[in-house]
Design an enzyme around this catalytic site. Structure first.
Site, mmCIF file in Angstrom:
data_model
loop_
_atom_site.group_PDB
_atom_site.id
_atom_site.type_symbol
_atom_site.label_atom_id
_atom_site.label_comp_id
_atom_site.label_asym_id
_atom_site.label_seq_id
_atom_site.Cartn_x
_atom_site.Cartn_y
_atom_site.Cartn_z
ATOM 1 N N CYS A 38 0.839 -1.202 0.000
ATOM 2 C CA CYS A 38 0.000 0.000 0.000
ATOM 3 C C CYS A 38 0.871 1.248 0.000
ATOM 4 O O CYS A 38 1.966 1.249 0.568
ATOM 5 C CB CYS A 38 -0.907 0.051 1.229
ATOM 6 S SG CYS A 38 -2.123 -1.274 1.361
ATOM 7 N N ASP A 39 0.352 2.303 -0.606
ATOM 8 C CA ASP A 39 1.024 3.593 -0.521
ATOM 9 C C ASP A 39 -0.014 4.698 -0.696
ATOM 10 O O ASP A 39 -0.948 4.559 -1.492
ATOM 11 C CB ASP A 39 2.105 3.738 -1.589
ATOM 12 C CG ASP A 39 3.005 4.927 -1.304
ATOM 13 O OD1 ASP A 39 3.945 4.755 -0.505
ATOM 14 O OD2 ASP A 39 2.759 6.016 -1.853
ATOM 15 N N SER A 40 0.147 5.774 0.061
ATOM 16 C CA SER A 40 -0.818 6.873 0.025
ATOM 17 C C SER A 40 -0.151 8.149 -0.470
ATOM 18 O O SER A 40 0.979 8.467 -0.089
ATOM 19 C CB SER A 40 -1.403 7.117 1.421
ATOM 20 O OG SER A 40 -2.107 5.978 1.877
ATOM 21 N N GLY A 80 -3.015 3.545 -2.987
ATOM 22 C CA GLY A 80 -2.846 2.436 -3.919
ATOM 23 C C GLY A 80 -2.700 1.129 -3.163
ATOM 24 O O GLY A 80 -2.090 1.083 -2.092
#
Length: 213
Positions: free
Chosen positions: A78-80, A115
């Protein structure tokens, strides 16, 4: 090792999965995010916040999926990335940057993109049920900010809470006092959408109930 591996060191993401009753193990990726972004920009040109979040989520998942210890698991990266006034923002890291961003954001709105990338690292033998799936999706939410005062911004930044957070704010901590509303999945703002995870798991022939502890 549990079936799900979270390729993130974020305590907030871990809390969401724990609260959702999901069993998982954390294996932090060794991805150089700046290098990944530079390479992508050289190949494809400038990326927006939406695509950046998915690119980095995929890089984290692929990094962890390449480790021997994650054989037989399903890996979630995950990445924000926060989108505000047409620009992309990650973690502010310093108090000066965080305060500057808050003075610009107060009374306005932005979009937080998270994501998600899922890799089925199980064997594709019938016994293990692996699918070889590698799928991704972005969950986004619009965040409306209160018109925080200079004193409030200074006090919030001084707590250190916003420094390691994409966009420089949280909705599950002190920052909640300065958010007027959220349109979309609030879990995406924290860092992982459980409903998005559920849809990605279906691509790997799994149900979220398979991960319940």
């Amino acid at each position: 090792m549990p079936l799900l591996v979270l390729a993130s060191a974020s305590p907030a993401r871990a809390r969401i999965l724990e609260d959702a009753g999901i069993a998982f193990e954390v294996v932090v990726s060794a991805v150089d995010e700046d290098a990944v972004l530079r390479s992508a920009v050289e190949q494809h040109g400038a990326l927006g916040a939406h695509d950046t979040s998915l690119l980095l989520a995929r890089a984290k998942a692929e990094s962890v999926a390449g480790l021997e210890e994650t054989d037989g698991a399903v890996i979630l990266g995950c990445d924000s990335v926060f989108e505000f006034d047409g620009a992309s923002y990650g973690k502010p890291h310093t108090e000066d940057v965080a305060a500057e961003r808050w003075r610009a954001m107060r009374g306005k709105s932005g979009v937080l993109h998270t994501g998600h990338w899922l890799i089925d690292n199980r064997s594709e033998d019938a016994e293990d049920g692996g699918t070889g799936a590698t799928v991704g999706a972005v969950s986004s939410a619009t965040v409306h900010f209160e018109d925080a005062s200079d004193d409030e911004i200074a006090a919030y930044v001084a707590t250190g809470e916003p420094l390691p957070c994409a966009g420089g704010f949280t909705i599950d901590g002190r920052g909640a006092a300065f958010l007027r509303s959220v349109e979309g999945d609030p879990h995406a703002v924290v860092g992982v959408s459980v409903s998005t995870l559920r849809r990605l798991l279906a691509s790997a022939g799994l149900s979220v109930t398979d991960l319940w502890s």
